[in-house]
Scaffold this active site. Structure first.
Site, mmCIF file in Angstrom:
data_model
loop_
_atom_site.group_PDB
_atom_site.id
_atom_site.type_symbol
_atom_site.label_atom_id
_atom_site.label_comp_id
_atom_site.label_asym_id
_atom_site.label_seq_id
_atom_site.Cartn_x
_atom_site.Cartn_y
_atom_site.Cartn_z
ATOM 1 N N CYS A 4 -2.034 9.224 3.177
ATOM 2 C CA CYS A 4 -1.880 8.853 1.771
ATOM 3 C C CYS A 4 -3.102 9.291 0.987
ATOM 4 C CB CYS A 4 -1.670 7.352 1.662
ATOM 5 S SG CYS A 4 -2.975 6.423 2.450
ATOM 6 N N GLU A 40 0.896 -1.173 0.000
ATOM 7 C CA GLU A 40 0.000 0.000 0.000
ATOM 8 C C GLU A 40 0.923 1.208 0.000
ATOM 9 O OE1 GLU A 40 -3.296 -0.477 0.187
ATOM 10 O OE2 GLU A 40 -3.585 -2.407 1.188
HETATM 11 N N1 LIG Z 1 -1.755 3.329 0.590
HETATM 12 C C1 LIG Z 1 -1.888 3.293 1.890
HETATM 13 O O1 LIG Z 1 -2.772 2.647 2.444
HETATM 14 C C2 LIG Z 1 -0.948 4.071 2.762
HETATM 15 C C3 LIG Z 1 -1.263 4.236 4.108
HETATM 16 C C4 LIG Z 1 -0.389 4.960 4.918
HETATM 17 C C5 LIG Z 1 0.744 5.532 4.388
HETATM 18 N N2 LIG Z 1 1.012 5.375 3.066
HETATM 19 C C6 LIG Z 1 2.202 6.008 2.488
HETATM 20 O O2 LIG Z 1 3.293 5.877 3.393
HETATM 21 C C7 LIG Z 1 4.196 6.962 3.253
HETATM 22 C C8 LIG Z 1 4.474 7.559 4.611
HETATM 23 O O3 LIG Z 1 4.945 6.601 5.485
HETATM 24 P P1 LIG Z 1 6.492 6.400 5.812
HETATM 25 O O4 LIG Z 1 7.186 7.712 5.742
HETATM 26 O O5 LIG Z 1 6.555 5.622 7.079
HETATM 27 O O6 LIG Z 1 6.954 5.530 4.577
HETATM 28 P P2 LIG Z 1 8.379 4.831 4.355
HETATM 29 O O7 LIG Z 1 8.304 4.144 3.043
HETATM 30 O O8 LIG Z 1 9.497 5.751 4.585
HETATM 31 O O9 LIG Z 1 8.451 3.745 5.526
HETATM 32 C C9 LIG Z 1 7.477 2.750 5.687
HETATM 33 C C10 LIG Z 1 8.098 1.586 6.427
HETATM 34 O O10 LIG Z 1 9.081 0.993 5.597
HETATM 35 C C11 LIG Z 1 10.277 0.829 6.344
HETATM 36 N N3 LIG Z 1 11.415 0.771 5.427
HETATM 37 C C12 LIG Z 1 12.186 1.789 4.987
HETATM 38 N N4 LIG Z 1 13.143 1.308 4.157
HETATM 39 C C13 LIG Z 1 12.957 -0.019 4.053
HETATM 40 C C14 LIG Z 1 13.605 -1.074 3.343
HETATM 41 N N5 LIG Z 1 14.654 -0.859 2.547
HETATM 42 N N6 LIG Z 1 13.132 -2.340 3.475
HETATM 43 C C15 LIG Z 1 12.070 -2.581 4.259
HETATM 44 N N7 LIG Z 1 11.426 -1.633 4.968
HETATM 45 C C16 LIG Z 1 11.856 -0.366 4.862
HETATM 46 C C17 LIG Z 1 10.262 1.986 7.309
HETATM 47 O O11 LIG Z 1 11.151 1.753 8.378
HETATM 48 C C18 LIG Z 1 8.804 1.980 7.725
HETATM 49 O O12 LIG Z 1 8.571 0.993 8.695
HETATM 50 C C19 LIG Z 1 3.489 7.933 2.324
HETATM 51 O O13 LIG Z 1 4.029 7.776 1.038
HETATM 52 C C20 LIG Z 1 2.041 7.487 2.361
HETATM 53 O O14 LIG Z 1 1.307 7.835 1.230
HETATM 54 C C21 LIG Z 1 0.207 4.649 2.254
HETATM 55 N N1 LIG Z 2 -7.330 5.057 5.287
HETATM 56 C C1 LIG Z 2 -7.014 6.438 5.504
HETATM 57 C C2 LIG Z 2 -5.690 6.822 4.911
HETATM 58 C C3 LIG Z 2 -4.534 5.917 5.214
HETATM 59 C C4 LIG Z 2 -3.266 6.461 4.675
HETATM 60 O O1 LIG Z 2 -2.591 7.296 5.165
HETATM 61 C C5 LIG Z 2 -8.075 7.325 4.898
HETATM 62 O O2 LIG Z 2 -8.992 6.826 4.253
HETATM 63 O O3 LIG Z 2 -7.992 8.529 5.063
#
Ligand SMILES: NC(=O)c1ccc[n+]([C@@H]2O[C@H](COP(=O)([O-])OP(=O)(O)OC[C@H]3O[C@@H](n4cnc5c(N)ncnc54)[C@H](O)[C@@H]3O)[C@@H](O)[C@H]2O)c1
Ligand SMILES: N[C@@H](CCC=O)C(=O)O
EC number: 1.2.1.88
Length: 515
Positions: A320, A286
């Site tokens: 996100c 995600e």
């Molecule tokens: N689509 C969704 O449902 C959703 C929900 C929440 C957040 N997000 C996205 O998440 C991002 C924000 O979160 P973030 O800053 O924690 O993201 P990030 O990608 O920096 O980190 C996410 C996780 O990945 C880990 N990580 C980092 N490098 C890694 C590697 N090489 N191998 C394995 N794991 C690794 C981090 O330690 C953390 O636990 C935004 O881009 C947001 O849009 C998406």
């Molecule tokens: N599920 C949340 C977003 C999660 C990602 O950051 C929403 O619907 O706002």
């Protein structure tokens, strides 16, 4: 008999008793700040010299907790523990597994404000956002528990005379759950319990900014009866522990939520088959979004402005699903823009521990620097209407920022900023607005504010996002009601909190017997 699923109600903070209860929880959490937390591997508590320090983003001098940090050797130990526990956990009945989720949900519900107070301190979430995060964590447990009970006997298939065919689902193996800091409770808990209730064992690597709330949740699952080794808590560096576990030949699947770049890295690495590996790894990813609200010329313009402001600036735009693009048909552009600016100027930015605060800080110094860089880029690419200022002296505060007249191909219209910044673009007409809305590599959420039925129907077909909302904002999906997840670079098209999500964590088996 399990009651039908209903989502957890949000707390009404206009009620004095609820406000008082939240303040009591904040006091309790404040009295527990600064403690040390161990790893949990095979049920054993392991303290390490090296620690991750979790700080309050609203007051960087305040240490929320210090958490032990796994290295590759400890990750290997955790993998062995999870592999071993899989033998028994995978054969534990789905009912018993679901019951653990229901018990855990009940424990969290009893301590709801306490969990939310941890989120205020560790993630900088204002009360309402923290309360929603905790409610969503409860929802994931209640919903996935019930989904497992629906799936436990498989799905009937046809049989011929003298033949009985059965089709059912079995677990995959050891899953690596890698969670983000922005929904440090709901997404961490949801991805963990989906993996567990389907009979898999888990290595949980929470985000380094928010490991304390994850530890608290591990304790809850233990209290609810989860056996040792089934869930192993191993915070650590993404580059060191993350890569090691993604590459590991005993990893069966990876459930990742986070940024596009890390998601791509994991997807690519997981595709490589390592010596001793006897399966192709599954990846549930995600990822990010560049979400838009489209405003038609026939629309409730006050609703449009309110929706843009709430979706762009709720939790400082660190969702996100956040609205980072407002695409307005030219006939109503000036009106919507000026009302959004007016509403934005009224937002209360400050300490999330204060009930009146609408918007708190961003998560850390890196996020602060990155967002401020994008604001500088925005000043070249658009007209700064309000905001644009930051202050990182005490915490990481950035004013909610609106840019007008931005080209659809500008960087601030294309790249995920993940902060309180929204860019306005003018569309010639509704078709042009949809064209702009689809003009990114992401496809997570979107909203259309319109009274024109034909245009709404067109958007239903043409607006290519996983979660599309009509006449409301684009954040705040509810588990079991609006299954959540996006297209294209927003991930692997999976839907958290949806009826087919658990299937991603299992494999189907067919048994055919002749009589
Ligand atoms: N689509 C969704 O449902 C959703 C929900 C929440 C957040 N997000 C996205 O998440 C991002 C924000 O979160 P973030 O800053 O924690 O993201 P990030 O990608 O920096 O980190 C996410 C996780 O990945 C880990 N990580 C980092 N490098 C890694 C590697 N090489 N191998 C394995 N794991 C690794 C981090 O330690 C953390 O636990 C935004 O881009 C947001 O849009 C998406
Ligand atoms: N599920 C949340 C977003 C999660 C990602 O950051 C929403 O619907 O706002």
């Amino acid at each position: 008999m399990v009651q039908p699923y209903r989502h957890e109600p949000l707390t009404d903070f206009t009620v004095e008793a609820n406000r008082d209860a939240f303040l009591v929880a904040l006091k309790k959490v404040e009295s527990e700040l600064g403690r040390d937390y161990p790893l949990v591997i095979g049920g054993e508590r392991i303290m390490t010299e090296d620690k991750i320090t979790s700080i309050n983003p609203a007051n960087k001098a305040e240490v929320v907790g210090r958490v032990a940090k796994a290295n590759q050797e400890l990750a290997e130990r955790a993998m062995k523990a999870a592999d071993e526990a899989f033998r028994t956990w995978s054969r534990t009945s789905p009912e018993a597994r679901a019951d653990i989720l229901f018990r855990a949900a009940a424990i969290v519900r009893r301590r709801k404000h306490e969990f939310s107070a941890w989120l205020v301190k560790e993630a900088g979430k204002p009360w309402r956002e923290a309360d929603a995060d905790t409610a969503e964590a409860i929802d994931f447990m209640e919903y996935y528990g019930r989904q497992m009970l629906k799936l436990k006997d498989g799905i009937p298939v046809e049989s011929r005379p003298g033949e009985t065919n059965r089709f059912f689902y079995i677990p995959l193996g050891v899953g690596v759950v890698i969670s983000p800091w922005n929904f440090p409770f709901a997404i961490m808990a949801g991805t963990t319990v989906a993996s567990l209730v389907t009979g898999n064992t888990v290595l949980l690597k929470p985000a380094s900014a928010t490991p304390v709330v994850a530890y608290k949740f591990v304790e809850v699952l233990e209290e609810a009866g989860l056996p040792a080794g089934v869930l192993n808590y191993i915070p650590g560096s993404g580059a060191e522990v993350g890569d090691y576990l993604v590459d590991h030949p005993r990893t069966r699947f990876i459930s990742f939520t986070g940024s596009r770049d890390v998601g791509i890295r994991i997807y690519e690495r997981a595709a490589k088959v390592h010596p001793g590996q006897i399966w192709l790894k599954r990846v549930i990813a995600e990822m990010g979004g560049k979400d838009a609200i489209v405003v038609d010329k026939e629309a409730d313009l006050e609703l449009a402005a309110q929706s843009i402001v709430a979706s762009a600036f709720g939790f400082s735009g660190q969702k996100c699903s956040a609205c980072s693009r407002a695409i307005i048909v030219e006939d109503v552009y000036d009106q919507v823009l000026s009302r959004v600016v007016e509403l934005t100027k009224q937002l209360n930015v400050g300490d999330p521990a204060e009930q009146a605060t609408f918007m708190g800080p961003v998560i850390d110094q890196n996020a602060y620097n990155k967002i401020m860089e994008y604001i500088e880029i925005g000043k070249q690419e658009g007209r700064l209407m309000t905001g644009g200022e930051g202050d990182d002296a005490k915490g990481f505060f950035i004013q909610p920022t609106v840019f007008a007249d931005v080209d659809p191909n500008a960087r601030i219209m294309q790249e995920e900023i993940f902060g309180p910044v929204v860019a306005f673009a003018k569309a010639r007409d509704f078709d042009h607005a949809l064209e702009i809305a689809n003009n990114t590599e992401y496809g997570l959420t979107g909203a259309v504010i319109s009274r024109n039925r034909a245009n709404l129907e067109k958007a239903r077909q043409e607006f290519h996002v996983g979660n599309l909302y009509f006449n409301r904002g684009c954040t705040g999906a509810i588990v079991g009601y609006q299954p959540f997840g996006g297209f294209n670079m927003s991930g692997t098209d999976s839907k958290a909190g949806g009826p087919d999500y658990l299937l991603l964590h299992m494999q189907a088996k067919t048994v055919s017997e002749m009589f």
